[in-house]
Design a protein around this motif. Structure first.
Motif, short mmCIF file in Angstrom:
data_model
loop_
_atom_site.label_atom_id
_atom_site.label_comp_id
_atom_site.label_asym_id
_atom_site.label_seq_id
_atom_site.Cartn_x
_atom_site.Cartn_y
_atom_site.Cartn_z
N TYR A 171 1.66 2.18 -9.70
CA TYR A 171 0.41 1.80 -9.03
C TYR A 171 -0.35 0.76 -9.85
O TYR A 171 -0.19 0.66 -11.06
CB TYR A 171 -0.48 3.02 -8.79
N LYS A 198 -10.44 -0.31 -14.10
CA LYS A 198 -10.61 0.73 -13.08
C LYS A 198 -10.27 2.10 -13.66
O LYS A 198 -10.98 3.08 -13.39
CB LYS A 198 -9.71 0.43 -11.89
N GLU A 202 -1.53 6.93 -1.96
CA GLU A 202 -2.86 7.20 -2.49
C GLU A 202 -3.86 6.09 -2.15
O GLU A 202 -5.02 6.16 -2.58
CB GLU A 202 -2.80 7.39 -4.01
N THR A 203 -3.42 5.07 -1.43
CA THR A 203 -4.35 3.99 -1.05
C THR A 203 -5.38 4.55 -0.07
O THR A 203 -5.03 5.23 0.89
CB THR A 203 -3.60 2.82 -0.41
N ASP A 204 -6.64 4.27 -0.32
CA ASP A 204 -7.73 4.83 0.47
C ASP A 204 -7.64 4.38 1.93
O ASP A 204 -7.67 3.17 2.22
CB ASP A 204 -9.07 4.36 -0.12
N PRO A 205 -7.52 5.33 2.88
CA PRO A 205 -7.41 4.96 4.30
C PRO A 205 -8.61 4.17 4.81
O PRO A 205 -8.47 3.30 5.65
CB PRO A 205 -7.30 6.33 5.01
N GLN A 206 -9.81 4.48 4.31
CA GLN A 206 -11.00 3.76 4.75
C GLN A 206 -10.96 2.29 4.31
O GLN A 206 -11.37 1.40 5.05
CB GLN A 206 -12.26 4.43 4.22
N THR A 207 -10.44 2.05 3.11
CA THR A 207 -10.30 0.67 2.62
C THR A 207 -9.28 -0.08 3.48
O THR A 207 -9.49 -1.24 3.84
CB THR A 207 -9.86 0.66 1.15
N VAL A 210 -8.66 -2.21 -4.07
CA VAL A 210 -7.62 -1.47 -3.37
C VAL A 210 -6.52 -1.06 -4.34
O VAL A 210 -6.23 -1.77 -5.31
CB VAL A 210 -7.02 -2.32 -2.21
N TRP A 241 -4.43 -1.50 -9.56
CA TRP A 241 -5.66 -1.72 -8.81
C TRP A 241 -5.96 -3.22 -8.74
O TRP A 241 -5.78 -3.93 -9.73
CB TRP A 241 -6.84 -1.01 -9.48
N GLN A 296 0.83 -1.20 0.00
CA GLN A 296 0.00 0.00 0.00
C GLN A 296 0.86 1.25 0.00
O GLN A 296 1.99 1.23 0.49
CB GLN A 296 -0.94 -0.02 1.20
N CYS A 313 -12.99 -6.33 -1.61
CA CYS A 313 -12.86 -4.89 -1.83
C CYS A 313 -11.97 -4.63 -3.03
O CYS A 313 -11.35 -5.54 -3.57
CB CYS A 313 -12.31 -4.20 -0.58
#
Length: 429
Positions: free
Chosen positions: A215, A246, A183-188, A206, A217, A180, A204
């Protein structure tokens, strides 16, 4: 006490095997009852010859089996092989044979003695496991396995290819710590960690990063694995590279958002003046119609101001249109700043403006107009060309039952505006 024969028979039954031997002096073959049954034959059948016994082996295995038997007879090397037999009913079974040479000192007789065991189920399971291992290793999906602490202990080649990390480099690391990035989503991240802590599966999408920083996905499906006692053994995940789809989706979302922004901008421009950001003439008239109808229905007061900037043409001629634009923008800001939320100010021409004042009678409308005139006259407008003194001429009209239309109110305010200009400007009439 059990006899040796009974013990042998019991051991074969438990192991699901049989025994056989060849008396090498005269090449006589003996099969136990279990061996007959494994070949699909009656135990009461006549013992086959060595050649007959070899004929039961699958054609692709027969020569190898015969060669191994001859090698054991010639060298004394223990016999061990796995091969296929074709039973009398045509069913193909896998068998395992183990054997060795034995001699009888009393009779000077040599025997090749062995056991014969059906391993079809084991062989099928082994072949299934081999196929499964091949699929896991060669699939385009990324397969990742962790221990109970969430640390990588196995990954397939697809993982190595996409991530850039070899299995040896990745082993012992938690996937998130390794893959990670900023830019990886903190909520994910929080969602995945919470599921792992609860020993629950999750699915999910990520954003991960390769060893080189690029990067990509992933769509992840991860499930916990427990042993027979219910203790967590680890987590197994199947991961699909969705970078291309994505990106297409993100580009499409960006395009949709841009279209929405442009549509909103077009709707805004259809109702607002781009320079002053105030409502335009069309929108002002629509709003005025609504307020006049409300005043008529409920008997509430309504006032309207018509405003003209005095000698605005001189400003454009002397300082240029860009300075004139600055004057218009500053006036609009000051005007908006002193009005109520229910009031509507609009630019209806080059230097002409109008203000709609609901719930406002004639005296209050005049006072509001005077406040606006003073606000502009008392403080020069700052521009790139320097401060500019600006004054306003304002005409005020009020809704009356005998003159109930928007057009009538505008015409009346406009007449008073010109009266203010004729009387010397910088005043409210």
């Amino acid at each position: 006490m059990l006899q040796n024969e009974d013990i042998l028979r019991l051991s074969h039954k438990v192991a699901q095997s049989g025994h056989w031997y060849i008396r090498l002096n005269d090449n006589t073959l003996f099969w136990s009852e279990e061996v007959f049954l494994l070949h699909g034959m009656s135990p009461n059948a006549t013992h086959p010859t060595v050649d007959n016994a070899l004929s039961f082996y699958h054609p692709k295995d027969r020569d190898r089996v015969e060669a191994l038997i001859n090698e054991t007879i010639e060298t004394g090397k223990p016999l061990s092989f796995e091969a296929r037999i074709v039973r009398v009913d045509g069913d193909v079974r896998w068998v395992e044979t183990l054997g060795e040479l034995k001699s009888s000192p009393s009779s000077n007789t040599r025997y090749l003695f062995g056991i014969f065991r059906d391993i079809t189920e084991n062989q099928q399971q082994r072949m299934h496991n081999q196929r499964l291992a091949w699929v896991l290793e060669n699939t385009q999906e990324l397969i990742l396995m962790t221990d109970s602490n969430g640390r990588i202990n196995w990954a397939n080649s697809a993982f190595e290819t996409l991530s850039g990390y070899s299995l040896e480099e990745a082993r012992g690391h938690k996937p998130g710590d390794l893959l990670q990035g900023p830019e990886t989503d903190p909520q994910t991240i929080a969602y995945m960690r919470d599921c792992v802590a609860r020993q629950q599966g999750f699915s999910c999408e990520v954003l991960n990063y390769t060893k080189g920083g690029a990067y990509y996905w992933l769509r992840i499906s991860c499930q916990p694995e427990f042993d027979s006692d219910g203790k967590l053994y680890g987590f197994n995940s199947i991961q699909t590279d969705i970078t291309q789809s994505k990106q297409i989706r993100l580009d499409l979302e960006a395009e949709i958002n841009e279209r929405r922004r442009l549509e909103e901008q077009l709707r805004y421009l259809a109702t607002h003046d781009e320079l002053s950001t105030l409502p335009n003439r069309r929108h002002f008239l629509e709003q005025a119609e609504k307020e006049v109808e409300r005043a008529r229905r409920h008997g509430r007061p309504l006032s309207l101001l018509m405003i003209d900037m005095d000698h605005f043409k001189r400003i454009n001629d002397q300082y240029g249109h860009s300075t004139g634009d600055e004057v218009i923008q500053t006036f609009a800001e000051r005007c908006q700043g002193m009005l109520r939320k229910s009031d509507t100010a609009a630019r209806i021409g080059g230097e002409e403006f109008s203000v709609l004042l609901p719930e406002t009678d004639n005296d209050s409308g005049r006072r509001m107009a005077e406040r606006l005139r003073s606000l502009i006259a008392d403080e020069p407008i700052k521009t790139q060309a320097g401060p500019i003194q600006l004054t306003l001429s304002i005409g005020v009209s009020t809704y009356r039952q005998d003159s109930p239309s928007v057009e009538a109110m505008i015409q009346e305010a406009d007449r008073r505006l010109y009266e203010a200009k004729d009387n010397g400007r910088d005043q409210v009439v």
